[in-house]
Design a protein around this motif. Structure first.
Motif, mmCIF file in Angstrom:
data_model
loop_
_atom_site.group_PDB
_atom_site.id
_atom_site.type_symbol
_atom_site.label_atom_id
_atom_site.label_comp_id
_atom_site.label_asym_id
_atom_site.label_seq_id
_atom_site.Cartn_x
_atom_site.Cartn_y
_atom_site.Cartn_z
ATOM 1 N N MET A 39 0.837 -1.178 0.000
ATOM 2 C CA MET A 39 0.000 0.000 0.000
ATOM 3 C C MET A 39 0.886 1.248 0.000
ATOM 4 S SD MET A 39 -2.794 1.146 2.812
ATOM 5 C CE MET A 39 -4.342 1.161 1.977
ATOM 6 N N GLN A 40 0.589 2.154 -0.886
ATOM 7 C CA GLN A 40 1.399 3.360 -1.023
ATOM 8 C C GLN A 40 1.009 4.400 0.025
ATOM 9 O OE1 GLN A 40 1.847 5.412 -4.958
ATOM 10 N NE2 GLN A 40 1.110 7.169 -3.808
ATOM 11 N N PRO A 41 1.997 5.007 0.678
ATOM 12 C CA PRO A 41 1.698 6.127 1.584
ATOM 13 C C PRO A 41 1.350 7.376 0.773
ATOM 14 C CG PRO A 41 4.058 5.774 1.434
ATOM 15 C CD PRO A 41 3.408 4.680 0.633
ATOM 16 N N LYS A 42 0.858 8.414 1.438
ATOM 17 C CA LYS A 42 0.535 9.685 0.778
ATOM 18 C C LYS A 42 1.835 10.362 0.347
ATOM 19 C CE LYS A 42 -2.010 13.414 -0.206
ATOM 20 N NZ LYS A 42 -2.746 14.277 0.677
ATOM 21 N N ILE A 43 1.906 10.731 -0.917
ATOM 22 C CA ILE A 43 3.108 11.328 -1.503
ATOM 23 C C ILE A 43 2.767 12.658 -2.165
ATOM 24 C CG2 ILE A 43 4.890 11.058 -3.279
ATOM 25 C CD1 ILE A 43 4.593 8.046 -2.945
ATOM 26 N N SER A 44 3.630 13.626 -2.000
ATOM 27 C CA SER A 44 3.532 14.896 -2.717
ATOM 28 C C SER A 44 4.657 14.951 -3.737
ATOM 29 C CB SER A 44 3.667 16.083 -1.756
ATOM 30 O OG SER A 44 2.624 16.095 -0.820
ATOM 31 N N ILE A 45 4.308 15.133 -4.983
ATOM 32 C CA ILE A 45 5.314 15.304 -6.038
ATOM 33 C C ILE A 45 5.381 16.794 -6.345
ATOM 34 C CG2 ILE A 45 5.960 14.819 -8.427
ATOM 35 C CD1 ILE A 45 4.405 12.194 -8.196
ATOM 36 N N ILE A 46 6.563 17.355 -6.164
ATOM 37 C CA ILE A 46 6.751 18.774 -6.458
ATOM 38 C C ILE A 46 7.593 18.910 -7.719
ATOM 39 C CG2 ILE A 46 6.455 19.554 -4.087
ATOM 40 C CD1 ILE A 46 9.558 19.801 -3.981
ATOM 41 N N ILE A 47 7.178 19.839 -8.560
ATOM 42 C CA ILE A 47 7.894 20.042 -9.821
ATOM 43 C C ILE A 47 8.066 21.536 -10.063
ATOM 44 C CG2 ILE A 47 7.925 19.602 -12.296
ATOM 45 C CD1 ILE A 47 6.028 17.236 -11.779
ATOM 46 N N PRO A 48 9.258 22.063 -9.776
ATOM 47 C CA PRO A 48 9.532 23.450 -10.159
ATOM 48 C C PRO A 48 9.664 23.525 -11.687
ATOM 49 C CG PRO A 48 11.100 22.642 -8.509
ATOM 50 C CD PRO A 48 10.349 21.469 -9.029
ATOM 51 N N VAL A 49 8.995 24.488 -12.285
ATOM 52 C CA VAL A 49 8.963 24.583 -13.740
ATOM 53 C C VAL A 49 9.379 25.979 -14.173
ATOM 54 C CG1 VAL A 49 7.500 24.397 -15.787
ATOM 55 C CG2 VAL A 49 7.043 22.943 -13.823
ATOM 56 N N THR A 50 10.313 26.024 -15.129
ATOM 57 C CA THR A 50 10.698 27.304 -15.738
ATOM 58 C C THR A 50 10.744 27.224 -17.261
ATOM 59 O OG1 THR A 50 13.057 26.773 -15.558
ATOM 60 C CG2 THR A 50 12.090 28.063 -13.765
ATOM 61 N N ARG A 51 10.812 26.007 -17.809
ATOM 62 C CA ARG A 51 11.049 25.833 -19.247
ATOM 63 C C ARG A 51 9.828 25.282 -19.976
ATOM 64 N NH1 ARG A 51 16.815 23.798 -17.417
ATOM 65 N NH2 ARG A 51 15.547 22.858 -15.823
ATOM 66 N N GLN A 52 9.323 26.038 -20.881
ATOM 67 C CA GLN A 52 8.154 25.626 -21.658
ATOM 68 C C GLN A 52 8.457 24.451 -22.581
ATOM 69 O OE1 GLN A 52 6.257 28.829 -23.743
ATOM 70 N NE2 GLN A 52 5.119 27.469 -25.060
ATOM 71 N N GLU A 53 9.659 24.420 -23.141
ATOM 72 C CA GLU A 53 9.997 23.405 -24.141
ATOM 73 C C GLU A 53 10.058 21.985 -23.563
ATOM 74 O OE1 GLU A 53 13.896 25.160 -22.645
ATOM 75 O OE2 GLU A 53 11.956 25.960 -23.281
ATOM 76 N N ARG A 54 10.105 21.842 -22.249
ATOM 77 C CA ARG A 54 10.179 20.524 -21.620
ATOM 78 C C ARG A 54 8.820 19.993 -21.164
ATOM 79 N NH1 ARG A 54 12.372 16.790 -21.678
ATOM 80 N NH2 ARG A 54 12.350 16.314 -19.492
ATOM 81 N N LEU A 55 7.785 20.796 -21.233
ATOM 82 C CA LEU A 55 6.520 20.411 -20.625
ATOM 83 C C LEU A 55 5.858 19.186 -21.248
ATOM 84 C CD1 LEU A 55 4.954 23.878 -19.808
ATOM 85 C CD2 LEU A 55 5.983 22.226 -18.245
ATOM 86 N N ASN A 56 5.834 19.090 -22.563
ATOM 87 C CA ASN A 56 5.172 17.935 -23.181
ATOM 88 C C ASN A 56 5.826 16.621 -22.767
ATOM 89 O OD1 ASN A 56 3.254 19.508 -24.450
ATOM 90 N ND2 ASN A 56 4.450 19.725 -26.314
ATOM 91 N N LYS A 57 7.143 16.585 -22.723
ATOM 92 C CA LYS A 57 7.857 15.384 -22.281
ATOM 93 C C LYS A 57 7.567 15.105 -20.807
ATOM 94 C CE LYS A 57 10.743 11.951 -22.396
ATOM 95 N NZ LYS A 57 10.345 10.690 -22.980
ATOM 96 N N LEU A 58 7.574 16.147 -19.991
ATOM 97 C CA LEU A 58 7.273 16.006 -18.567
ATOM 98 C C LEU A 58 5.868 15.437 -18.359
ATOM 99 C CD1 LEU A 58 7.936 16.507 -15.562
ATOM 100 C CD2 LEU A 58 7.070 18.832 -15.890
ATOM 101 N N PHE A 59 4.897 15.972 -19.079
ATOM 102 C CA PHE A 59 3.520 15.487 -18.945
ATOM 103 C C PHE A 59 3.414 14.022 -19.368
ATOM 104 C CE2 PHE A 59 1.993 20.088 -19.845
ATOM 105 C CZ PHE A 59 2.292 20.457 -18.543
#
Length: 135
Positions: free
Chosen positions: A1-21
């Motif tokens: 069973m997975q515990p509660k997790i927060s994923i944080i992603i600081p974003v500054t670059r538009q060109e990386r978003l599609n790959k990130l998503f």
């Protein structure tokens, strides 16, 4: 069973978003116990808009986009860049749910495997580990 997790992603670059998503879409985790926090640290509106559009259709238990209000990064001096990172981390801490057991950080240019969360959880739950990092 997975515990509660927060994923944080600081974003500054538009060109990386599609790959990130795409990487986030493939991430193996219990989305009902995982929150996603985009910290947009640029004044390029399209970056915040794309992150907002992405979270509209996500199944993560909580997904937010926080915009810093800072201008796009341009500083090349390391000390100034570090100050900005400290500011971002201090702001991000305020956004994490109180009941999150673990915080996972991915940068907007990070390539992470789909099983990153699944592999990290047993390691950090051992008790003698306080921090897990991958490059």
């Amino acid at each position: 069973m997975q515990p509660k997790i927060s994923i944080i992603i600081p974003v500054t670059r538009q060109e990386r978003l599609n790959k990130l998503f795409s990487l986030l879409d493939g991430l193996i985790c219990d989305r009902s116990k995982t929150e996603l926090i985009f910290y947009v640290d640029t004044d390029i509106l399209e970056v915040a808009n794309k992150c907002s559009k992405y979270i509209e259709n996500t199944l993560f238990t909580r997904a937010i986009v926080e915009v810093s209000g800072n201008a796009a990064p341009s500083e090349i001096r390391i000390a100034k860049r570090r100050d900005r990172i400290v500011e971002a981390h201090n702001n991000i801490k305020k956004l994490i749910s109180d009941d999150s057991e673990y915080v996972c950080g991915f940068e907007d240019d990070t390539h992470f495997p789909d099983n990153a969360i699944v592999e990290m959880i047993p390691i950090i739950q051992r008790g003698d580990i306080g921090f897990v990092e991958g490059v």
